[in-house]
Structure formats: C-alpha cells, structure tokens
Design a protein around this motif. Structure first.
Motif, PDB file in Angstrom:
ATOM      1  N   SER A 106     -64.085  -3.029  41.564  1.00  0.00           N
ATOM      2  CA  SER A 106     -64.778  -2.043  40.720  1.00  0.00           C
ATOM      3  C   SER A 106     -63.891  -1.583  39.572  1.00  0.00           C
ATOM      4  CB  SER A 106     -65.208  -0.842  41.557  1.00  0.00           C
ATOM      5  OG  SER A 106     -66.103  -1.247  42.564  1.00  0.00           O
ATOM      6  N   ILE A 107     -62.622  -1.321  39.846  1.00  0.00           N
ATOM      7  CA  ILE A 107     -61.698  -0.915  38.780  1.00  0.00           C
ATOM      8  C   ILE A 107     -61.543  -2.038  37.763  1.00  0.00           C
ATOM      9  CG2 ILE A 107     -59.285  -0.350  38.297  1.00  0.00           C
ATOM     10  CD1 ILE A 107     -59.280   1.219  40.947  1.00  0.00           C
ATOM     11  N   GLY A 108     -61.448  -3.251  38.248  1.00  0.00           N
ATOM     12  CA  GLY A 108     -61.347  -4.400  37.336  1.00  0.00           C
ATOM     13  C   GLY A 108     -62.558  -4.530  36.427  1.00  0.00           C
ATOM     14  N   VAL A 109     -63.746  -4.335  36.983  1.00  0.00           N
ATOM     15  CA  VAL A 109     -64.969  -4.411  36.182  1.00  0.00           C
ATOM     16  C   VAL A 109     -64.996  -3.286  35.155  1.00  0.00           C
ATOM     17  CG1 VAL A 109     -67.483  -4.119  36.292  1.00  0.00           C
ATOM     18  CG2 VAL A 109     -66.342  -5.644  37.888  1.00  0.00           C
ATOM     19  N   LEU A 110     -64.635  -2.062  35.560  1.00  0.00           N
ATOM     20  CA  LEU A 110     -64.642  -0.942  34.618  1.00  0.00           C
ATOM     21  C   LEU A 110     -63.645  -1.142  33.480  1.00  0.00           C
ATOM     22  CD1 LEU A 110     -65.011   2.063  37.081  1.00  0.00           C
ATOM     23  CD2 LEU A 110     -66.740   1.109  35.541  1.00  0.00           C
ATOM     24  N   VAL A 111     -62.462  -1.677  33.793  1.00  0.00           N
ATOM     25  CA  VAL A 111     -61.470  -1.942  32.740  1.00  0.00           C
ATOM     26  C   VAL A 111     -61.988  -3.006  31.786  1.00  0.00           C
ATOM     27  CG1 VAL A 111     -59.172  -2.929  32.332  1.00  0.00           C
ATOM     28  CG2 VAL A 111     -59.485  -1.172  34.071  1.00  0.00           C
ATOM     29  N   PHE A 112     -62.584  -4.055  32.315  1.00  0.00           N
ATOM     30  CA  PHE A 112     -63.124  -5.116  31.460  1.00  0.00           C
ATOM     31  C   PHE A 112     -64.250  -4.596  30.571  1.00  0.00           C
ATOM     32  CE2 PHE A 112     -66.157  -8.576  30.730  1.00  0.00           C
ATOM     33  CZ  PHE A 112     -65.333  -9.470  30.054  1.00  0.00           C
ATOM     34  N   VAL A 113     -65.153  -3.806  31.135  1.00  0.00           N
ATOM     35  CA  VAL A 113     -66.260  -3.249  30.345  1.00  0.00           C
ATOM     36  C   VAL A 113     -65.718  -2.328  29.255  1.00  0.00           C
ATOM     37  CG1 VAL A 113     -68.247  -1.680  30.462  1.00  0.00           C
ATOM     38  CG2 VAL A 113     -68.016  -3.516  32.119  1.00  0.00           C
ATOM     39  N   ALA A 114     -64.719  -1.520  29.573  1.00  0.00           N
ATOM     40  CA  ALA A 114     -64.123  -0.625  28.565  1.00  0.00           C
ATOM     41  C   ALA A 114     -63.480  -1.433  27.443  1.00  0.00           C
ATOM     42  CB  ALA A 114     -63.099   0.295  29.220  1.00  0.00           C
ATOM     43  N   ALA A 115     -62.784  -2.520  27.777  1.00  0.00           N
ATOM     44  CA  ALA A 115     -62.142  -3.349  26.753  1.00  0.00           C
ATOM     45  C   ALA A 115     -63.177  -4.020  25.852  1.00  0.00           C
ATOM     46  CB  ALA A 115     -61.249  -4.395  27.408  1.00  0.00           C
ATOM     47  N   VAL A 116     -64.230  -4.554  26.429  1.00  0.00           N
ATOM     48  CA  VAL A 116     -65.272  -5.207  25.627  1.00  0.00           C
ATOM     49  C   VAL A 116     -65.993  -4.166  24.766  1.00  0.00           C
ATOM     50  CG1 VAL A 116     -67.464  -6.456  25.765  1.00  0.00           C
ATOM     51  CG2 VAL A 116     -65.559  -7.146  27.195  1.00  0.00           C
ATOM     52  N   THR A 117     -66.258  -2.993  25.324  1.00  0.00           N
ATOM     53  CA  THR A 117     -66.907  -1.924  24.550  1.00  0.00           C
ATOM     54  C   THR A 117     -66.040  -1.512  23.371  1.00  0.00           C
ATOM     55  OG1 THR A 117     -68.002  -1.136  26.547  1.00  0.00           O
ATOM     56  CG2 THR A 117     -67.902   0.386  24.693  1.00  0.00           C
ATOM     57  N   ALA A 118     -64.741  -1.369  23.591  1.00  0.00           N
ATOM     58  CA  ALA A 118     -63.830  -0.998  22.505  1.00  0.00           C
ATOM     59  C   ALA A 118     -63.788  -2.086  21.434  1.00  0.00           C
ATOM     60  CB  ALA A 118     -62.431  -0.740  23.056  1.00  0.00           C
TER      61      ALA A 118
END
Length: 136
Positions: A106-118
């Motif tokens: 879950s943390i990995g998915v949230l970090v990836f989503v935050a990076a793509v969003t940025a």
C-alpha cells in the motif's frame, strides 16, 4: 532420478556407488500417484500408470458434476447459488498477503501515485506557461 526418489542408505556399503541400480529402487514399480505433484500447482499434463501422457483437465467443466448439472438449470436462484459457491471455492485457493506485506504494498502504491501525480501536475503547469508564452 531425483534425489528425493532414492532410498536412504542403510549402511556405509551402499554409499560407495553412485549408480541408480544399486539404490534398491525399481523405477518401474513407482506408481503414478506417488510421482504426481500435490497442492495448488499441479502439472498441466498427467501421466497414466503405463507412462503414457494425457492432457490435463485444468479448467475443464465436467458436465456430470453436480455444479455443472445445476448450471444447466433455468432457475436463476440455483445458478446464483452455484456461482457463489464457486466464488468461495476459488477464494479459498488465493494466497493472501500478510499484514506486513499489505502495508508495504500500500505504501509503495501511494508513493508511486504521488510521483505520477506530481509529474503530471508539473507538465500541466509547464504546458500552461508555454501556451501563455507562445499565444500570450
């Protein structure tokens, strides 16, 4: 022949040779059921007792099966009940992640989503400024 199929030596005299003929196991005597893998991950191809191979029946519906006979029924409640039983059966086969694995994923998915969003936010701002600069 695999190591697990060999008989354990009784004394040091059997350890002297590495030949399979001296291990005391007759390869022709081993039954097909003893060699068949157990558990979820089975081979797609099965061997008969005579050594012939026949294709596996993974995913093939047996029409004589109880669920197959009920599925042919026109009663929608029976079909729904059979479907739900099949869902429960399949869910029992799932290898579920542990609590720790779930947290890490879950943390990995949230970090990836935050990076793509940025990245998308940055490109959007950049293209907006470029458009204002060009068409002003």
């Amino acid at each position: 022949m695999a190591k697990r199929d060999r008989k354990a030596p009784n004394d040091d005299s059997e350890l002297t040779t590495g030949d399979d003929a001296d291990t005391g196991i007759d390869v022709d005597v081993i039954e097909a059921d003893e060699m068949r893998p157990q558990g979820k991950r089975r081979a797609r191809e099965r061997r008969t007792a005579s050594g012939d191979s026949k294709p596996g029946t993974v995913g093939v519906v047996d029409p004589t099966d109880e669920e197959g006979a009920n599925a042919a029924s026109r009663n929608p409640f029976v079909r729904i009940w059979v479907f739900l039983r099949q869902v429960v059966t399949e869910m029992k086969k799932v290898i579920w992640p542990t609590r720790r694995e779930m947290i890490v994923y879950s943390i990995g998915v949230l970090v990836f989503v935050a990076a793509v969003t940025a990245a998308i936010f940055g490109m959007d701002i950049g293209f907006a400024k470029l458009t204002l600069l060009v068409f002003g």
